[in-house]
Design a protein around this motif. Structure first.
Motif, PDB file in Angstrom:
ATOM      1  N   ASP A 106      -3.486 -30.678 -12.133  1.00 26.58           N
ATOM      2  CA  ASP A 106      -2.202 -30.718 -12.572  1.00 26.58           C
ATOM      3  C   ASP A 106      -1.347 -29.595 -12.299  1.00 26.58           C
ATOM      4  O   ASP A 106       0.215 -29.574 -12.138  1.00 26.58           O
ATOM      5  CB  ASP A 106      -2.113 -30.526 -14.317  1.00 26.58           C
ATOM      6  N   LEU A 157      -3.309 -33.152  -6.177  1.00 23.88           N
ATOM      7  CA  LEU A 157      -2.213 -32.914  -7.434  1.00 23.88           C
ATOM      8  C   LEU A 157      -1.250 -34.174  -7.704  1.00 23.88           C
ATOM      9  O   LEU A 157      -0.799 -34.369  -8.579  1.00 23.88           O
ATOM     10  CB  LEU A 157      -1.402 -31.706  -6.758  1.00 23.88           C
ATOM     11  N   VAL A 158      -1.157 -34.819  -6.408  1.00 22.49           N
ATOM     12  CA  VAL A 158       0.086 -35.913  -6.481  1.00 22.49           C
ATOM     13  C   VAL A 158      -0.661 -37.328  -6.904  1.00 22.49           C
ATOM     14  O   VAL A 158       0.229 -38.051  -7.062  1.00 22.49           O
ATOM     15  CB  VAL A 158       0.708 -36.271  -5.138  1.00 22.49           C
ATOM     16  N   GLY A 163       2.663 -33.102 -11.554  1.00 16.60           N
ATOM     17  CA  GLY A 163       2.162 -32.014 -11.068  1.00 16.60           C
ATOM     18  C   GLY A 163       2.988 -30.979 -10.730  1.00 16.60           C
ATOM     19  O   GLY A 163       4.095 -31.137 -10.507  1.00 16.60           O
ATOM     20  N   LEU A 203       7.491 -33.485  -2.130  1.00 15.06           N
ATOM     21  CA  LEU A 203       6.807 -33.878  -3.506  1.00 15.06           C
ATOM     22  C   LEU A 203       7.878 -34.708  -4.524  1.00 15.06           C
ATOM     23  O   LEU A 203       7.322 -35.308  -5.338  1.00 15.06           O
ATOM     24  CB  LEU A 203       6.269 -32.661  -4.161  1.00 15.06           C
ATOM     25  N   CYS A 208       6.451 -34.742  -8.575  1.00 15.31           N
ATOM     26  CA  CYS A 208       5.639 -33.534  -8.652  1.00 15.31           C
ATOM     27  C   CYS A 208       6.979 -32.535  -8.458  1.00 15.31           C
ATOM     28  O   CYS A 208       7.717 -32.938  -7.770  1.00 15.31           O
ATOM     29  CB  CYS A 208       4.577 -33.544  -7.799  1.00 15.31           C
TER      30      CYS A 208
END
Length: 316
Positions: A106, A157-158, A163, A203, A208
Motif C-alpha cells: 500500500d 503497489l498498483v 497505493g 500512476l 495510485c
C-alpha cells in the motif's frame, strides 16, 4: 497474510520503507508502525554487517524492533529485510517476499541514500575538478537505487487502487532552485522530485499517488554527533556553531508527515507535488516531538536566502 485486527488508522496496510536504517527512514517506518501498518524495513547495515556509511550502531533489526514497539497498541509490526538496493536480485527477492507474505503493498517509500560519506567532494570545485568516482557513486546510491526499487515494487503497489509512492529527498522543488552544494549532490537531490512528478503521471490512471517528501533541517544521528557534536537532548547547543540550527527538526516530524499522508483518504490531491514536513504540519495539524511546528524550508528561503528580518522562533 496480514492480520487486520489492529486499531490504528493504517491497520491492515502494508508498507515498504527502503532505506530505513537511520534518520528520516527509520522515523517514517516507526510512525507508520505506530499508526498500525506492517512495515518492511530495508538497508545494508545489520547486526553482522556494516555498510560503507560506517555507522555500526544503527541497524535495520533495531529499526524493525522500534516499529513493532511503537505499533504494539495499534497492531503495527516491523520486519527487517537486509537489502542492497543496487542489487537487482535482492530487490526482486524483497518484493517477492512481501507479495508472498502479504499479497499487497500500500505504501512504498524510497528513502535510500547512504551518500553522506561522499560529501567530502569540495563544493567550491568545478565539476571537472572533482572526484568522478565519488560523484558517480553518489548518483548510484541516491538515484539508481530509487529506480531499481520502483521497477520491482510498483507492479505490486498498483495491484490495488489507493497505493502511495513517496520519493524522499532533500529540498522541495522551490528550494532546489538554489544550487545544492555541487553538481552531483544537486542531481541526486533533484532527481527524486522529478521521479515523483513523472511517476505521478504514470500512476494517475491506476488509482495510485506519487509525491516527493523532504524534511527540513534534519537532526539525524550523523548531523547531531558528527557535525554539531551534540545529542537530541541538548541539540540547541548546536546553535553556537550555526545560529540557523534553531530551525532544525527531529526525524519524528517527517515521520509524522508521512503517516498523515498515508492515512489521508484524499491523498491523491497531492499527486506529483513536492512536499515538506513543515508544509504538511500546517495542513494536517501534527507537531514535532517538542510540540512545535518548524518550517525550515520557508525559513531558509525567506530569511537566509531572502534577507527577511525574522528569527527561527517565528517559523516554529
Amino acid at each position: 497474510m496480514q492480520d487486520t485486527t489492529g486499531t490504528g488508522p493504517l491497520a491492515g496496510r502494508i508498507a515498504l520503507v527502503a532505506g530505513a536504517t537511520r534518520g528520516s527512514g527509520r522515523a517514517m517506518a516507526v510512525e507508520l508502525g505506530r499508526s498500525g501498518a506492517t512495515v518492511y524495513v530495508t538497508g545494508r547495515t545489520t547486526r553482522t554487517h556494516v555498510s560503507e556509511v560506517g555507522r555500526a550502531s544503527e541497524t535495520i533489526e533495531e529499526t524493525a524492533e522500534l516499529v513493532s514497539e511503537a505499533g504494539r497498541a495499534s497492531g503495527g509490526k516491523g520486519i527487517a529485510v537486509p537489502t542492497d538496493h543496487l542489487e537487482r536480485e535482492q530487490v526482486r527477492a524483497l518484493v517477492e517476499r512481501v507479495d508472498a507474505e502479504q499479497g499487497r503493498l500500500d505504501v512504498l517509500v524510497n528513502d535510500i541514500w547512504g551518500g553522506d560519506h561522499l560529501m567530502s567532494i569540495p563544493s567550491s570545485g568545478k565539476m571537472w575538478e572533482q572526484d568522478l568516482d565519488k560523484g558517480l557513486r553518489m548518483l548510484r546510491l541516491g538515484v539508481e537505487t530509487h529506480l531499481v526499487t520502483s521497477h520491482y515494487a510498483l507492479p505490486l503497489l498498483v495491484r490495488r487502487p489507493g497505493g502511495l509512492l513517496v520519493e524522499v529527498t532533500d529540498g522541495t522543488a522551490e528550494f532546489n532552485k538554489h544550487y545544492r552544494e555541487h553538481l552531483y549532490y544537486d542531481l541526486a537531490k533533484n532527481a527524486p522530485i522529478r521521479m515523483a512528478f513523472g511517476l505521478a503521471e504514470e500512476l494517475r490512471g491506476l488509482g495510485c499517488t506519487a509525491v516527493s517528501l523532504t524534511p527540513g533541517w534534519l537532526r539525524s544521528e550523523a548531523m547531531l554527533d558528527t557535525h554539531f557534536k551534540v545529542t537530541e537532548e541538548n541539540w540547541r547547543e548546536g546553535m553556537k556553531v550555526d545560529p540557523h540550527f534553531a530551525i532544525s527538526e527531529s526525524p519524528v516530524y517527517v515521520g509524522r508527515a508521512l503517516a498523515a499522508l498515508a492515512a489521508d483518504p484524499d491523498v491523491a490531491r497531492w499527486n506529483g507535488q513536492s512536499l515538506s514536513s513543515g508544509q504538511l504540519a500546517r495542513e494536517y495539524g501534527f507537531t514535532d516531538a517538542d510540540g512545535s511546528q518548524p518550517d525550515s524550508i520557508r525559513y531558509i528561503l525567506e530569511v537566509v536566502y531572502g534577507g527577511k528580518e525574522a528569527s527561527a522562533e517565528d517559523y516554529r
